[in-house]
Design a protein around this motif. Structure first.
Motif, PDB file in Angstrom:
ATOM      1  N   GLU A  51      29.052  43.976  41.605  1.00  0.00           N
ATOM      2  CA  GLU A  51      29.135  43.328  40.399  1.00  0.00           C
ATOM      3  C   GLU A  51      30.144  42.930  39.771  1.00  0.00           C
ATOM      4  N   ASP A  52      31.370  43.842  39.838  1.00  0.00           N
ATOM      5  CA  ASP A  52      32.639  43.365  39.310  1.00  0.00           C
ATOM      6  C   ASP A  52      32.806  42.210  39.803  1.00  0.00           C
ATOM      7  N   VAL A  53      33.156  42.231  41.171  1.00  0.00           N
ATOM      8  CA  VAL A  53      33.561  40.895  41.593  1.00  0.00           C
ATOM      9  C   VAL A  53      33.077  39.696  41.250  1.00  0.00           C
ATOM     10  N   MET A  54      31.740  39.702  41.154  1.00  0.00           N
ATOM     11  CA  MET A  54      31.130  38.334  40.878  1.00  0.00           C
ATOM     12  C   MET A  54      31.182  37.991  39.258  1.00  0.00           C
ATOM     13  N   THR A  55      31.319  39.159  38.473  1.00  0.00           N
ATOM     14  CA  THR A  55      31.764  38.806  36.828  1.00  0.00           C
ATOM     15  C   THR A  55      32.889  38.140  36.648  1.00  0.00           C
ATOM     16  N   SER A  56      33.900  38.623  37.480  1.00  0.00           N
ATOM     17  CA  SER A  56      35.222  38.398  37.388  1.00  0.00           C
ATOM     18  C   SER A  56      35.303  36.763  37.834  1.00  0.00           C
ATOM     19  N   ARG A  57      34.543  36.660  39.021  1.00  0.00           N
ATOM     20  CA  ARG A  57      34.688  35.033  39.502  1.00  0.00           C
ATOM     21  C   ARG A  57      33.960  34.080  38.471  1.00  0.00           C
ATOM     22  N   ASP A  58      32.899  34.662  38.036  1.00  0.00           N
ATOM     23  CA  ASP A  58      31.836  33.848  36.926  1.00  0.00           C
ATOM     24  C   ASP A  58      32.849  33.634  35.787  1.00  0.00           C
TER      25      ASP A  58
END
Length: 426
Positions: free
Chosen positions: A209-216
């Motif tokens: 979740e954290d990786v995608m949140t950062s990308r988003d």
């Protein structure tokens, strides 16, 4: 038609209103506050109850067309009314997904025929939710879609999400995205941590979740697009959102009620009703969700209604689908887990269930201002009851909350000035 709601504690976060007064409804709109009756109206005595703007959910799966064994538009909207929701926005978790004008129109027509709550359609970002090619966002918008999302199919292509954020600005519609790196979570059935290690079950790490949140967040900053993080559940994601907001970047985030309620310890039962996405996480993440709500990092509380037929949930844990029926338990969880312990006051909690989702979706709802649509929810804030899934209005009764003790629930749900649901004592 006139309806007078008397003696209730009227709470309208949009106006900062919280006091005992009356609400007069006429011809489907809020006609006046603190009004006197003239004797020819229907009267509801709301003594001891909370009178709020109608609840709005932005994360409902109605499952029709294609998955009617889970839910239909008629049963899902009936469940919404029982849960106090006057408006829901449905994700394209259907088969086929809602990626054409005809499919948008299908849902709208079926919802109109059901004549329960207001239903708005969230259409696909990508064709067939495959994350490869943009759907025809302009056509979908013209057909009535109010937002775009690939639902629980997280968009893995950064390029596609970037173009979607840019393109959707032309129509003034937000993108609702479920942040999950499939590469990291594939095959997982629960939160990755000590409990998954002990149980020997494949985990879904918070880092997915954290990786995608950062990308988003980075793509939102670069495009100035309108992004809402649909389901965040990890402490790091919440901290990333908090820091982003401090930098003045416009971004909103939501959490499913179950993610501030239960922990991954529940999976010790190996009961598939606890198999959810986002997964039930460890205590530290649950506490981070509550803190995120308390301090304004998380804007919206959603139901995360993802009903699944019982025969699907009765499979082995690794084969059973994710999801739970939750429209009828979300408001009571907010009262039981947030308001009663003192984490949120009523006006803050209701803001996350009414005016905040209305603003995200651009709806003229979520308020009791004079002239607004007469969508209201009347709540008994003190009643104590136990969750009995057999009494759900939803077609599917899979819930990890069976037997759970709750405080408070909706007693009447009023849509367009008409009492659409009234709870009978059970």
């Amino acid at each position: 038609m006139r309806l007078l709601i008397q003696n209730g504690r009227v709470i309208c976060p949009d106006q900062g209103l919280d006091r005992v007064m009356s609400v007069l409804v006429e011809d489907g709109r809020i006609a006046a506050l603190d009004a006197e009756g003239r004797g020819d109206e229907q009267v509801i005595d709301a003594t001891g109850k909370v009178v709020a703007p109608g609840l709005i959910d932005i994360h409902t799966q109605l499952r029709e067309p294609g998955c009617e064994e889970d839910e239909t538009i008629a049963s899902g909207t009936a469940a919404a009314l029982a849960g106090g929701y006057t408006t829901i926005a449905c994700l394209p978790e259907t088969d086929p997904p809602i990626d054409t004008a005809a499919s948008v129109e299908f849902v709208r027509q079926k919802a109109a025929r059901a004549a329960n709550c207001n239903v708005f359609v969230i259409a696909c970002v990508s064709k067939n939710k495959e994350g490869k090619e943009l759907a025809e966002l302009g056509t979908l918008s013209e057909a009535g879609a109010i937002a775009f999302s690939d639902g629980m199919a997280s968009i893995q292509s950064s390029e596609l999400l970037r173009r979607a954020l840019e393109y959707s600005l032309m129509f003034g519609k937000p993108i609702l995205h479920h942040p999950e790196s499939i590469e990291l979570s594939r095959g997982g059935v629960m939160h990755e941590g000590k409990t998954s290690l002990v149980l020997g079950l494949a985990g879904m790490p918070a880092e997915a979740e954290d990786v995608m949140t950062s990308r988003d967040i980075r793509l939102t900053e670069a495009t100035h697009g309108r992004l809402h993080l649909l389901n965040i559940s990890s402490a790091v994601s919440i901290e990333l959102v908090r820091r982003t907001k401090l930098r003045g970047i416009h971004l909103t985030a939501g959490v499913c009620a179950i993610n501030f309620t239960l922990t991954d310890e529940e999976l010790r039962s190996f009961d598939a009703d606890f198999k959810l996405n986002p997964p039930l996480r460890s205590r530290e993440h649950v506490e981070a969700c509550i803190a995120g709500l308390k301090f304004g990092t998380i804007d919206i509380i959603s139901a995360g209604h993802a009903p699944r037929a019982s025969e699907k949930k009765m499979q082995e844990l690794d084969l059973a689908p994710f999801g739970m029926s939750s429209l009828e338990t979300t408001l009571p969880l907010v009262i039981t887990k947030l308001i009663e312990p003192g984490h949120l006051d009523w006006i803050s909690a209701l803001a996350k269930l009414t005016v905040n989702p209305a603003k995200l979706l651009g709806l003229n709802k979520g308020t009791l201002r004079v002239g607004a649509d007469a969508d209201l929810t009347i709540i008994d804030p003190a009643t104590r009851w136990t969750v009995d899934p057999s009494k759900f209005k939803s077609k599917s009764c899979n819930t990890p909350l069976a037997g759970y003790a709750m405080i408070g629930r909706a007693t009447q749900t009023i849509v367009g000035g008409e009492v659409k649901y009234e709870r009978i004592a059970d």
